[in-house]
Scaffold this motif. Structure first.
Motif, PDB file in Angstrom:
ATOM      1  N   ILE A   1       0.849  -1.195   0.000  1.00  0.00           N
ATOM      2  CA  ILE A   1       0.000   0.000   0.000  1.00  0.00           C
ATOM      3  C   ILE A   1       0.882   1.241   0.000  1.00  0.00           C
ATOM      4  O   ILE A   1       1.714   1.414   0.901  1.00  0.00           O
ATOM      5  CB  ILE A   1      -0.931   0.012   1.228  1.00  0.00           C
ATOM      6  N   PRO A   2       0.737   2.128  -0.992  1.00  0.00           N
ATOM      7  CA  PRO A   2       1.559   3.339  -1.054  1.00  0.00           C
ATOM      8  C   PRO A   2       1.196   4.319   0.056  1.00  0.00           C
ATOM      9  O   PRO A   2       0.146   4.176   0.704  1.00  0.00           O
ATOM     10  CB  PRO A   2       1.235   3.907  -2.441  1.00  0.00           C
ATOM     11  N   PRO A   3       2.042   5.325   0.280  1.00  0.00           N
ATOM     12  CA  PRO A   3       1.755   6.319   1.321  1.00  0.00           C
ATOM     13  C   PRO A   3       0.422   7.013   1.083  1.00  0.00           C
ATOM     14  O   PRO A   3      -0.023   7.182  -0.047  1.00  0.00           O
ATOM     15  CB  PRO A   3       2.934   7.303   1.203  1.00  0.00           C
ATOM     16  N   GLY A   4      -0.212   7.421   2.161  1.00  0.00           N
ATOM     17  CA  GLY A   4      -1.489   8.114   2.065  1.00  0.00           C
ATOM     18  C   GLY A   4      -2.054   8.367   3.448  1.00  0.00           C
ATOM     19  O   GLY A   4      -1.498   7.932   4.451  1.00  0.00           O
ATOM     20  N   ALA A   5      -3.154   9.098   3.503  1.00  0.00           N
ATOM     21  CA  ALA A   5      -3.773   9.431   4.781  1.00  0.00           C
ATOM     22  C   ALA A   5      -5.222   8.981   4.784  1.00  0.00           C
ATOM     23  O   ALA A   5      -5.854   8.841   3.742  1.00  0.00           O
ATOM     24  CB  ALA A   5      -3.681  10.941   5.033  1.00  0.00           C
ATOM     25  N   GLY A   6      -5.757   8.751   5.983  1.00  0.00           N
ATOM     26  CA  GLY A   6      -7.154   8.406   6.129  1.00  0.00           C
ATOM     27  C   GLY A   6      -7.409   6.905   6.070  1.00  0.00           C
ATOM     28  O   GLY A   6      -6.515   6.109   5.795  1.00  0.00           O
TER      29      GLY A   6
END
Length: 306
Positions: free
Chosen positions: A193-198
C-alpha cells in the motif's frame, strides 16, 4: 558573500553502502522477484540487478530504506559491514567538501539542519497503523467467503506499508480489491500500500474447500509491516479471526436459517462494495424473499424454502 550563500544552500544527498550478496540472498529466501522489489522501490529491475551485483555498492539512503521495506527487513540488515560509502563508486557522487575557510559556517548550518530535522521527525512520527479484519461468523463448504481489512492511517499521512493476510489451509484465494501484490500464495496473500492518509478498506474473497467437514473452526491471521527510521515494525491485524464451517450462508449472521430484514441491507452494501469479487447476490436475494433456506450437503448448495 553570494558564493557563500549559494554553497550553503546545497544539501548533501545521504548515501549508504549496501551489501549486494546479502540483498540477493534475502530476496531469494523470501521468494521475491526482482520485479516485485523494483516496483516497491520505484526503480527498474536492471537497477535491482546492479545493486545485487555490487555495481552500485552505494545508493541513496531513501532508496535503501525502500529496499529494506520491500525485503521486509531492517535497513541495518542490508548495509555493508566493512568499508564506507566513500571507498566505492556511488550511485550519485557525493558533494565536494567545502573549502577550509567556509568549514565553520557549513558546520553551523549542518548542526542547525540536523536539529530542525530531529524536531520534524519527532513531531511528525506517525503512530502505529490500526488494522481490523471483518469476517462473517459462518461459511459453507465450497462457498465464497467475503473478508475485509479496514486500516486506519494517520491523518497527516506517512510511509506506505505491507499488509499480509494468512488464510486457512486448503482455502483458495479468489479475488481482491485492491489487487494483491505479486502472486497469491496458498497460505498468504500480500498488498503493498503506497503512502497516504485516512481510512482505507482492503477486500478479498476466498473459496472454502468443498470437502471440509461441518462444524470445523478455521482461523485467520495477519500483520501490517512498516519500515522507518526506527527499523521494521510489525503490528498484528485485529478484529475477527475465526469462521465456523456450517450449512449456514455468510449473510445469515445469527445462523437461524434465514436472511431477515436486519441482515439483508448489510449484505447488500457489502456485495456492492465487493462487486466483481465473486459474491452471489442472487442467492442472497432469493433467500431473503423466501421463507428461509436449507443446506444440501450432498450437492453443496443452499436450497430456498418457499
Amino acid at each position: 558573500m553570494d558564493n557563500l550563500a549559494e554553497h550553503s544552500d546545497r544539501t548533501p544527498t545521504p548515501i549508504v553502502a549496501i551489501d549486494g550478496a546479502t540483498i540477493r540472498r534475502i530476496r531469494e529466501a523470501k521468494r521475491l522477484t526482482q520485479l516485485y522489489v523494483a516496483s516497491v522501490v520505484g526503480v527498474t529491475t536492471d537497477t535491482i540487478s546492479r545493486w545485487e551485483n555490487n555495481r552500485y555498492p552505494s545508493v541513496k539512503r531513501d532508496n535503501a530504506e525502500k529496499l529494506a521495506q520491500a525485503l521486509e527487513v531492517s535497513l541495518e540488515d542490508i548495509l555493508r559491514r566493512e568499508g564506507t560509502a566513500e571507498d566505492v563508486p556511488a550511485e550519485i557522487p557525493p558533494p565536494e567538501p567545502p573549502p577550509r575557510r567556509r568549514l565553520g559556517v557549513a558546520a553551523i548550518l549542518l548542526l542547525a539542519g540536523a536539529a530542525i530535522l530531529g524536531i520534524v521527525l519527532f513531531r511528525g512520527a506517525a503512530p502505529g497503523l490500526k488494522a481490523e479484519r471483518t469476517l462473517p461468523p459462518y461459511s459453507a463448504p465450497g462457498q465464497i467467503l467475503p473478508v475485509q481489512v479496514k486500516v486506519e492511517r494517520p491523518a497527516e499521512g506517512g510511509s506506505g506499508f505491507i499488509l499480509k493476510e494468512r488464510i486457512p489451509a486448503g482455502w483458495r484465494f479468489v479475488s481482491a480489491n485492491p489487487p494483491v501484490t505479486g502472486e497469491a500464495g496458498t497460505r498468504e496473500i500480500k498488498w503493498l500500500i503506497p503512502p497516504g492518509a485516512g481510512a482505507m478498506t482492503i477486500s478479498y474473497t476466498l473459496l472454502s474447500p468443498r470437502g471440509i467437514p461441518l462444524k470445523t473452526a478455521v482461523d485467520f491471521g495477519g500483520e501490517v509491516v512498516r519500515s522507518g527510521e526506527g527499523g521494521t515494525r510489525r503490528e498484528p491485524v485485529g478484529g475477527a479471526a475465526r469462521v465456523t464451517v456450517a450449512g449456514i450462508h455468510w449473510a445469515d449472521v445469527n445462523g437461524d436459517g434465514r436472511i431477515d430484514d436486519n441482515e439483508i441491507m448489510p449484505a447488500y452494501y457489502l456485495t456492492e462494495e465487493m462487486k466483481g469479487l465473486g459474491l452471489d447476490w442472487k442467492t442472497v436475494e432469493s433467500i431473503w424473499t423466501g421463507a428461509g433456506y436449507t443446506w444440501n450437503d450432498t450437492l453443496k448448495t443452499f436450497e430456498v424454502v418457499r
